[in-house]
Design an enzyme around this catalytic site. Structure first.
Site, PDB file in Angstrom:
ATOM      1  N   ASP A 111       0.526  36.698 -33.663  1.00  0.00           N
ATOM      2  CA  ASP A 111       0.009  37.820 -34.444  1.00  0.00           C
ATOM      3  C   ASP A 111       0.736  39.080 -34.003  1.00  0.00           C
ATOM      4  O   ASP A 111       1.214  39.154 -32.870  1.00  0.00           O
ATOM      5  CB  ASP A 111      -1.477  38.025 -34.146  1.00  0.00           C
ATOM      6  CG  ASP A 111      -2.333  36.956 -34.783  1.00  0.00           C
ATOM      7  OD1 ASP A 111      -1.878  36.350 -35.755  1.00  0.00           O
ATOM      8  OD2 ASP A 111      -3.453  36.744 -34.290  1.00  0.00           O
ATOM      9  N   VAL A 114       0.842  -1.204   0.000  1.00  0.00           N
ATOM     10  CA  VAL A 114       0.000   0.000   0.000  1.00  0.00           C
ATOM     11  C   VAL A 114       0.874   1.251   0.000  1.00  0.00           C
ATOM     12  O   VAL A 114       0.619   2.225  -0.700  1.00  0.00           O
ATOM     13  CB  VAL A 114      -0.936  -0.010   1.227  1.00  0.00           C
ATOM     14  CG1 VAL A 114      -1.567   1.356   1.440  1.00  0.00           C
ATOM     15  CG2 VAL A 114      -2.014  -1.055   1.043  1.00  0.00           C
TER      16      VAL A 114
HETATM   17  P1  ATP Z   1      -2.120  40.954 -37.388  1.00  0.00           P
HETATM   18  O1  ATP Z   1      -2.135  39.732 -38.230  1.00  0.00           O
HETATM   19  O2  ATP Z   1      -0.799  41.543 -37.171  1.00  0.00           O
HETATM   20  O3  ATP Z   1      -2.924  40.860 -36.146  1.00  0.00           O
HETATM   21  P2  ATP Z   1      -4.293  41.972 -38.581  1.00  0.00           P
HETATM   22  O4  ATP Z   1      -4.878  40.658 -38.301  1.00  0.00           O
HETATM   23  O5  ATP Z   1      -4.897  43.172 -37.939  1.00  0.00           O
HETATM   24  O6  ATP Z   1      -2.805  41.989 -38.293  1.00  0.00           O
HETATM   25  P3  ATP Z   1      -5.645  42.173 -40.885  1.00  0.00           P
HETATM   26  O7  ATP Z   1      -6.733  42.656 -40.004  1.00  0.00           O
HETATM   27  O8  ATP Z   1      -5.779  40.906 -41.615  1.00  0.00           O
HETATM   28  O9  ATP Z   1      -4.314  42.136 -40.105  1.00  0.00           O
HETATM   29  O10 ATP Z   1      -5.338  43.342 -41.865  1.00  0.00           O
HETATM   30  C1  ATP Z   1      -4.608  43.112 -43.014  1.00  0.00           C
HETATM   31  C2  ATP Z   1      -4.578  44.372 -43.801  1.00  0.00           C
HETATM   32  O11 ATP Z   1      -5.915  44.744 -44.112  1.00  0.00           O
HETATM   33  C3  ATP Z   1      -4.001  45.553 -43.079  1.00  0.00           C
HETATM   34  O12 ATP Z   1      -2.626  45.639 -43.275  1.00  0.00           O
HETATM   35  C4  ATP Z   1      -4.693  46.714 -43.718  1.00  0.00           C
HETATM   36  O13 ATP Z   1      -4.025  47.076 -44.884  1.00  0.00           O
HETATM   37  C5  ATP Z   1      -6.032  46.151 -44.083  1.00  0.00           C
HETATM   38  N1  ATP Z   1      -7.045  46.514 -43.106  1.00  0.00           N
HETATM   39  C6  ATP Z   1      -7.019  46.248 -41.789  1.00  0.00           C
HETATM   40  N2  ATP Z   1      -8.109  46.703 -41.182  1.00  0.00           N
HETATM   41  C7  ATP Z   1      -8.860  47.274 -42.125  1.00  0.00           C
HETATM   42  C8  ATP Z   1     -10.142  47.913 -42.151  1.00  0.00           C
HETATM   43  N3  ATP Z   1     -10.870  48.059 -41.036  1.00  0.00           N
HETATM   44  N4  ATP Z   1     -10.591  48.388 -43.306  1.00  0.00           N
HETATM   45  C9  ATP Z   1      -9.881  48.226 -44.427  1.00  0.00           C
HETATM   46  N5  ATP Z   1      -8.687  47.639 -44.489  1.00  0.00           N
HETATM   47  C10 ATP Z   1      -8.172  47.160 -43.352  1.00  0.00           C
END
Ligand code: ATP
Length: 877
Positions: free
Chosen positions: A333, A286
């Site tokens: 990210d 045990v």
């Molecule tokens: P990470 O991957 O670093 O977190 P993220 O996910 O914010 O970045 P995305 O959101 O995919 O990246 O954005 C990619 C691209 O899309 C950006 O670099 C920008 O050029 C464009 N983008 C981001 N937000 C917007 C928006 N609200 N409206 C239009 N274009 C956008």
């Protein structure tokens, strides 16, 4: 409520207003808080039935159902009937105390797990009393007005009442693999299959695109999911370590049983009474079979996880605590995790001129840029004047506001008619607005894609030719400073189109200008990156941003050196998996990556034998999070879907928290290792003592009660206090532990063997010497030496390398307290007169006690010598 008396309506046949009337709620303002509370109390929480917590009494009882424990109790009872009932009582009491300790630990672990699960339960956005509010999804009631958007898991069954390009993946419920686009119109066929009831949304399905509002029509087990849900299993499966320990434990149990059989037969042949020998052998079994090891692992992991929440890392799958220490790559990210996601417009460009701030908003092209910044934007100013929404967009609103643009006025003058929402695949969004004489379409997004779709540009005097190369060069220049660059464009349409097709609408655009946004790195990120590198972990940045932006930010954080490799999504797409695997280990930064490509990165790294942690926040990140060894989701900014898929959620979205969690994971694993080392060595010491005595011509050194007592006091308190041991000083200076590596690696099994032998040797030496010296107390002395040796041992193994003297006695107060208590108890067993007959002990003279203390410190000294050799690299490397 009268509504409940009638049969539940076919909600898809009612329009929104009729549904609201049936649910006694308001289509715009939702329920009042009072009504919601009343309905919750009446109808119960919005949860699916789950396997509940175990009944504590059953848990306690289960501590005594182990076969060997039953044999022990049986043998003790028989011995009591024919011999001394007092012995039986003492044994049963000790076995019971042991069970209670086991129960308390299991109970704490279960509560800790339940608390974690509760923290991980999703939230829902509701409108109550006309105001938006965030509530625990468990608190939703029928009649609640709920808002959902892409990335949410629908929290209840909904009659949808407002839609913006809303699509839902209902595969979990209907098996349909394509997302369904929802509609508002009421349907006439009352018996439509679930998948065709387009104006309903179902609990547990996933919003993949757009936004919607809807009225809760059913919650919990009344939902369609609830109707098909069988009892949900709790936390699935065991951790790899638990599985290995369980398997190992079975083998060990056989070995221990064999040894105990030998002890029994040998004693019996020598003429000891059979029943007494049986009790001795069973007590030894045990004490020495480590059946509790897998449970101890659960306890350590669960309590570790509870501690990690305080450091902002919420563990969703328990094995993650254990495997965190094996991570070799952290793919993170950029936006929000490595940076603060507090965007600010740093500069703007229009008509070929770059300025630090937006100005001249009364004249073209600056006025158009300002309009686009406000209108092609989903952020808003709330009642308190605060900006809400995506930080990229709030930054644009703030800059336009600072330039004197009136957000509300502009949005009233150009009302939005339709939109093509942002998605990271296109990296842009478009909005359509009513304008004098037609429709104004505004587009914003990543410059490369936008420029390819522009045919001319706005100038001060109207429309002029576009020089894409020049704009490109300017965008690159801004990106190289670490700015996120957005391009803006417009197009005039005679009327709003019937079909919102992005490909055809987002073409033949007129370029307006650029905005460069700065997003400062998180202050702690650079130190966390450095900590990763010291710990043999490669930090990698993955971003949707431009390669130049990514490089600049990664360089600032120390992720990439001058000339380091940045791989863009376009090129990654062209590489085959085999080609990519040859390169993957040289890439530190990925730019313009869409979420689907994260899967390729995880796979390539895993194929190269790496152990990958991957962050993600969106719907499309979920597969990569599932596939990664440790999927990491965002608690603040992320979606429900990503959180469901991940093993861990960062409550503060912070990269540094991953590194803290890795450190904590390593610490917890180290402590589990120490616990295993401690108990197994103790057991090995007890076995050697009993097993070797006859071979040295000595009588059985200990009585069953002594064996059980040593097991109780040493394993129970000091062993558990080991879980509180702080991280070793070098915990983040050593390479990650290979996931397949045995817990007994790095000298552990050798330690268990030789230190066990040393304990046994010292005990037998004590016995031989005391008998030789004619001491009547030799058994009490062996008993004391063996107990105190365990205490010396636990002190010495607090660190794998460092000596106790550099750790300091006080650095684990709980352990110190446990040691003192154990010592006091042992002294009580020796010196409290009424305990003597129970434990068959006798008070030792001062000289005898001093001898015991001296002899039991041999183990401590031996292990300190072992560590000194390890420190010099002479042992176990
Ligand atoms: P990470 O991957 O670093 O977190 P993220 O996910 O914010 O970045 P995305 O959101 O995919 O990246 O954005 C990619 C691209 O899309 C950006 O670099 C920008 O050029 C464009 N983008 C981001 N937000 C917007 C928006 N609200 N409206 C239009 N274009 C956008």
């Amino acid at each position: 409520m009268a509504t409940e008396l009638r049969a539940p309506p076919r909600w898809h046949t009612l329009d929104g207003a009729a549904a609201a009337a049936r649910l006694d709620t308001d289509l715009k303002a939702g329920l009042t808080a009072g009504a919601a509370a009343g309905r919750l109390a009446h109808g119960g929480p919005n949860v699916l039935q789950e396997a509940g917590l175990r009944n504590p009494l059953l848990m306690l009882a289960s501590q005594f159902t182990d076969f060997m424990i039953l044999v022990l109790i049986g043998a003790a009872v028989i011995a009591g009937i024919i011999g001394e009932p007092q012995d039986t009582i003492a044994i049963v009491v000790i076995v019971f105390l042991n069970g209670v300790i086991g129960f308390v630990q299991e109970y704490r672990a279960e509560r800790a797990m339940a608390a974690l699960k509760k923290m991980a339960s999703p939230q829902a956005r509701v409108i109550r009393d006309g105001q938006p509010a965030l509530v625990d999804a468990r608190e939703l009631v029928p009649g609640d007005l709920v808002e959902v958007e892409a990335g949410n898991i629908l929290p209840a069954d909904l009659r949808l009442t407002e839609l913006a390009a809303f699509k839902v993946d209902e595969s979990a419920l209907t098996g349909e693999s394509q997302p369904v686009e929802k509609r508002l119109a009421s349907l006439h066929d009352a018996d439509l299959p679930l998948g065709d009831r387009l104006n309903l949304g179902y609990k547990g399905t996933v919003a993949t695109y757009g936004r919607a509002r809807g009225l809760v029509v059913a919650t919990g087990m009344q939902t369609e999911l609830g109707k098909i849900a069988t009892l949900l299993a709790g936390e699935a499966g065991k951790t790899p370590l638990q599985k290995r320990l369980a398997r190992f434990g079975q083998h060990l149990a056989l070995a221990v049983l064999a040894i105990c059989a030998i002890v029994f037969v040998a004693g019996w042949l020598r003429g000891e009474p059979a029943l007494a020998m049986l009790l001795t052998a069973v007590s030894l079994a045990v004490a020495a079979i480590p059946e509790a090891l897998p449970a101890v692992v659960t306890i350590s992991l669960a309590l570790g996880a509870a501690r990690m929440v305080k450091q902002q890392a919420l563990i969703r799958r328990l094995p993650a605590v254990e495997t965190l220490g094996s991570v070799t790559y952290i793919c993170s990210d950029k936006t929000g995790t490595l940076t603060q996601n507090r965007m600010q417009v740093d500069c703007v460009e229009a008509g070929g001129e770059t300025r630090a701030t937006l100005s001249d908003i009364d004249s073209a092209p600056w006025c158009d840029l300002g309009l686009a910044m406000v209108l092609c934007n989903d952020a808003a100013t709330d009642a308190d004047g605060r900006l809400t929404g995506d930080p990229t967009e709030t930054a644009l609103l703030a800059a336009a506001g600072a330039a004197g643009l009136d957000e509300a006025g502009v949005r009233t003058a150009w009302p939005r008619l339709a939109e093509l929402p942002f998605d990271s695949g296109r990296a842009r969004m478009s909005t359509l607005h009513r304008d004098a004489g037609g429709v104004l379409m505004l587009v914003k997004g990543a410059p490369e894609g936008m420029l390819a779709r522009c045919v001319d540009r706005l100038t001060a005097g109207g429309v002029g030719p576009l020089d894409p190369a020049a704009v490109h060069a300017e965008a690159e220049r801004l990106a190289a400073q670490g700015l996120r660059v957005l391009a803006f464009a417009l197009k005039r349409l005679p009327a709003a189109p019937d079909i919102m097709d992005a490909e055809s609408l987002e073409s033949d655009l007129t370029f307006i200008g650029l905005a460069g946004l700065i997003d400062p790195p998180r202050p702690e990120a650079a130190a966390a990156v450095a900590a990763c590198k010291a710990a043999g972990i490669v930090p990698v940045m993955i971003t949707g941003d431009h390669p130049a932006t990514a490089r600049a930010v990664a360089h600032r954080l120390g992720i990439i050196e001058d000339g380091g490799r940045v791989l863009a999504g376009g090129r990654l797409a062209r590489l085959s998996l085999e080609e990519f695997e040859r390169e993957v280990e040289s890439v530190r930064v990925y730019a313009r990556i869409n979420p689907e490509q994260k899967i390729k990165i995880v796979r390539a790294l895993q194929d190269r034998g790496e152990f990958v942690a991957m962050t993600g926040d969106g719907v499309n990140d979920a597969p990569a999070l599932k596939m990664a060894d440790i999927g990491v989701a965002m608690g603040k900014g992320g979606t429900d879907v990503a959180r469901e898929a991940a093993a861990m959620t960062l409550l503060d979205d912070n990269f540094a928290t991953i590194v803290t969690a890795v450190r904590e994971g390593r610490r917890i694993f180290d402590n589990v290792r120490k616990f295993v080392k401690y108990t197994m060595t103790s057991n090995s010491g007890e076995i050697w003592t009993i097993f070797l005595a006859p071979f040295m011509g000595l009588p059985i050194p200990l009585l069953p009660i002594h064996i059980l007592w040593i097991n109780l006091v040493t394993d129970g308190l000091p062993g558990l206090a080991l879980a509180r041991e702080r991280a070793e000083r070098d915990v983040m200076q050593r390479p990650p532990r290979p996931p397949a590596e045995s817990i007994f690696a790095h000298g552990m099994w050798q330690h268990i063997l030789w230190v066990g032998l040393l304990m046994g040797g010292v005990s037998l030496l004590t016995q031989a010497w005391a008998i030789h010296a004619g001491s009547a107390h030799w058994q009490s002395m062996v008993f004391t030496v063996l107990t105190l040796s365990q205490l010396g041992h636990v002190l010495a193994i607090r660190s794998e390398r460092e000596s106790l003297f550099s750790l300091g006695m006080l650095s684990n107060p709980l352990l110190l307290a446990a040691l003192l208590l154990t010592f006091v108890l042992q002294m009580a067993v020796l010196y409290v007169p009424w305990l003597n007959p129970i434990f068959r002990t006798a008070p030792l003279s001062l000289g005898e006690l001093a001898a015991c203390l001296a002899l039991s410190s041999v183990v401590f000294a031996g292990v300190e010598v072992e560590k000194a050799l390890v420190r010099r690299g002479w042992l176990y490397r």
